[in-house]
Design a protein around this motif. Sequence first.
Motif, PDB file in Angstrom:
ATOM      1  N   GLN A  14      -4.512  -7.756  -3.650  1.00 35.67           N
ATOM      2  CA  GLN A  14      -4.562  -6.900  -4.834  1.00 35.67           C
ATOM      3  C   GLN A  14      -5.732  -5.922  -4.723  1.00 35.67           C
ATOM      4  OE1 GLN A  14      -2.151  -7.200  -7.566  1.00 35.67           O
ATOM      5  NE2 GLN A  14      -1.299  -8.155  -5.717  1.00 35.67           N
ATOM      6  N   CYS A  71       0.085   5.709  -1.169  1.00 37.25           N
ATOM      7  CA  CYS A  71      -0.708   4.730  -0.418  1.00 37.25           C
ATOM      8  C   CYS A  71      -0.389   4.790   1.080  1.00 37.25           C
ATOM      9  CB  CYS A  71      -0.444   3.316  -0.930  1.00 37.25           C
ATOM     10  SG  CYS A  71      -0.718   3.092  -2.701  1.00 37.25           S
ATOM     11  N   ALA A  83      -1.098  -6.170  -9.976  1.00 31.30           N
ATOM     12  CA  ALA A  83       0.324  -5.849  -9.912  1.00 31.30           C
ATOM     13  C   ALA A  83       1.062  -6.444 -11.102  1.00 31.30           C
ATOM     14  CB  ALA A  83       0.923  -6.383  -8.619  1.00 31.30           C
ATOM     15  N   ARG A 104       7.718   0.523  -5.178  1.00 29.62           N
ATOM     16  CA  ARG A 104       6.518   1.297  -4.891  1.00 29.62           C
ATOM     17  C   ARG A 104       5.448   0.339  -4.360  1.00 29.62           C
ATOM     18  NH1 ARG A 104       9.986   4.474  -5.802  1.00 29.62           N
ATOM     19  NH2 ARG A 104      10.113   6.021  -7.486  1.00 29.62           N
ATOM     20  N   CYS A 105       4.475   0.851  -3.641  1.00 24.50           N
ATOM     21  CA  CYS A 105       3.398  -0.006  -3.120  1.00 24.50           C
ATOM     22  C   CYS A 105       2.705  -0.748  -4.261  1.00 24.50           C
ATOM     23  CB  CYS A 105       2.371   0.834  -2.359  1.00 24.50           C
ATOM     24  SG  CYS A 105       3.026   1.716  -0.930  1.00 24.50           S
ATOM     25  N   GLU A 106       2.454  -0.016  -5.366  1.00 21.49           N
ATOM     26  CA  GLU A 106       1.715  -0.612  -6.480  1.00 21.49           C
ATOM     27  C   GLU A 106       2.529  -1.674  -7.221  1.00 21.49           C
ATOM     28  OE1 GLU A 106       2.802   3.717  -7.659  1.00 21.49           O
ATOM     29  OE2 GLU A 106       2.214   2.586  -5.863  1.00 21.49           O
ATOM     30  N   THR A 107       3.852  -1.729  -6.995  1.00 23.66           N
ATOM     31  CA  THR A 107       4.668  -2.770  -7.621  1.00 23.66           C
ATOM     32  C   THR A 107       4.135  -4.158  -7.248  1.00 23.66           C
ATOM     33  OG1 THR A 107       6.632  -1.349  -7.496  1.00 23.66           O
ATOM     34  CG2 THR A 107       7.002  -3.692  -7.874  1.00 23.66           C
ATOM     35  N   HIS A 160       1.087  -4.521  -5.035  1.00 29.69           N
ATOM     36  CA  HIS A 160      -0.344  -4.532  -4.736  1.00 29.69           C
ATOM     37  C   HIS A 160      -1.212  -4.022  -5.882  1.00 29.69           C
ATOM     38  CE1 HIS A 160       0.117  -5.699  -0.523  1.00 29.69           C
ATOM     39  NE2 HIS A 160       1.173  -4.894  -0.479  1.00 29.69           N
ATOM     40  N   GLY A 161      -0.599  -3.521  -6.947  1.00 28.51           N
ATOM     41  CA  GLY A 161      -1.365  -3.050  -8.080  1.00 28.51           C
ATOM     42  C   GLY A 161      -2.145  -1.786  -7.779  1.00 28.51           C
ATOM     43  N   THR A 162      -3.147  -1.521  -8.589  1.00 27.99           N
ATOM     44  CA  THR A 162      -4.023  -0.359  -8.439  1.00 27.99           C
ATOM     45  C   THR A 162      -5.470  -0.842  -8.458  1.00 27.99           C
ATOM     46  OG1 THR A 162      -4.247   0.030 -10.824  1.00 27.99           O
ATOM     47  CG2 THR A 162      -2.330   1.027  -9.714  1.00 27.99           C
ATOM     48  N   HIS A 167      -9.682   5.508  -2.501  1.00 27.54           N
ATOM     49  CA  HIS A 167      -9.104   4.844  -3.654  1.00 27.54           C
ATOM     50  C   HIS A 167      -9.580   5.427  -4.979  1.00 27.54           C
ATOM     51  CE1 HIS A 167      -7.694   0.794  -1.684  1.00 27.54           C
ATOM     52  NE2 HIS A 167      -7.274   1.862  -1.028  1.00 27.54           N
TER      53      HIS A 167
END
Length: 584
Positions: free
Chosen positions: A367, A388, A327, A315-318, A320-322, A378
Amino acid sequence: MRSQLAAIALVATALVTGPGAGGHARADQCALCHRGIDDAHTKKTLACTTCHRGDATATDAKKAHTEMLPNPSDLRVVDQTCGKCHQAITAKVKSSIMAHRSGTQSGTLFPNGLQPTKEDVRFAMAPVATTPGLPLPKDHPLPAGAVARLEPLPTFKESGDVFMDLLRKECTSCHLWTPAKAVKGNFRATGCAACHMPYAENGKSQSNDVAMNSEKVGRPRRHQLTKQVPVTQCATCHNGGSRAAMNFRGMMEAPPGGRETFTYDQDLLHGHVYSEQTPDVHFTRGMACIDCHTEREVHGDGQVYRKRHYEVELRCETCHGTPGKLATGVTAQGRKLRNLFLPSGANSTGLVTLLSKLTGQLHTVPQLANLATQPAGHDAKHLAKTECFTCHTAWAPTCYGCHIKMDYTAYRNPVDVAFDHLGQEYAKQGWFRLTAGVRFADPEPVLGVSWRGKIVPFVPRAQPLFTYVNPAGKTEYEFKKLGFAHNPIVPHTVVKATRTCESCHANPRALGLGMFMSKEHPKLEEFRQPADYRWDRIVDEEGHPLQATTVDGARPLNREEMDRIRNAPYKLPGATANAGDARR
């Protein structure tokens, strides 16, 4: 001159007979012919016959090649070759969707009324039944999306169905059991070597092996296995369908013109001419497919899944985090990425780095939590309902319309255009002529809801019109419309900039209500639909779907969702600069 020839002959005799008395053959004759050949297994050097079999003591090619395996990694023999050392991996690969491609069959059969539900998958693009490679403990339930068994896709003789035949002849050249069509950019092996022994796009060897004809196509770049799989090797298969390996590099099929026709498709990359588009930011930064996609995604986990999204864990957040959290590097399957590094402890610097599996380059991973201010898109509500990449997609590959002529005229002899890739044989009837529709890179793709319940880009899964010629050579119907479908897509064209808020919130086409008719794209007239037919209209104003999806849980927007998107305050005229003009 005569003395030189005599000396050469003496050396050659010594090489063949070896130093032993009586001229007994050496035990490693292969390299005498294949001088300069690359070491295929660099991690641990193996004898040629360990993988290829044959007779290494023979002094002539015919005897040396007796019972030799040209490709030891082919899935028909891999258990006796690669599987001797890599048993778990080979077992998983044979069960993976890279080998059986179950989603392709169901994606064709369901919208055409030949499969009762989207997930009632029964067939595999394999010559043998597909079962789990790593069986679960007794009485343990199958994972979500998994099945216990898939049968080989039946032949036309077995099924009597033209769609089964269409799949075998037009769709089975892109999976691990069969070789690809011999077109520029498509050259690859089968089995493990399909990925791990890369080919040049022109299919010519660059090896120093003196026995290898460098002008003959269909040979790997080098006789060497590698984990460093380049994007071009992924593209040997992933140039069709969602076109991920092409999109990633900023390449989209352009309309044929001049010599760029099907007559010359063997001279074109993957049989197409390409237009230059915006590449994915990860590609421009020097990354490759394998830098993100994991071993588990490619090899599978040993289970047999209905659709490919059950195998995807990234996943993108894997990475780049939230906005509220750095992350973790943990995938959707709960596994830690081995090439993503997060400093231990509090990580006060917020530094996250990724080591490229292809180049060894170290990349700093931006991040979201480190942004000084978060863009309007966001906010928590928006991110909860939108992927995302929905906003960060530069364009999506789109193709409206397609005509497939299915000719079942019975011939006395096999027809060279009626080739069954799965059976590796020519047929006496059943060949197909495909005429593509309008292809373009869509900068503002239609939106819908994915199987995860999030808003994502949608593209046409298939919009074919069918013409059928029966065995007597008579046309029974022309341009018959059966199952039109749109599906969710991950375009692989991520960029830092985003589409505008207005492009979604003030755009009826983005909601799936459609805009493109024949007057916008005159080429669509040849597919004989009503002049006012909207090819990109997948839902009506009341939220009733007008085209199918072939992914369970995926659907067009409903009435409530369309109203909420249209009425979102931050996109309306007069909204603050931070909201109305912000790019998410």
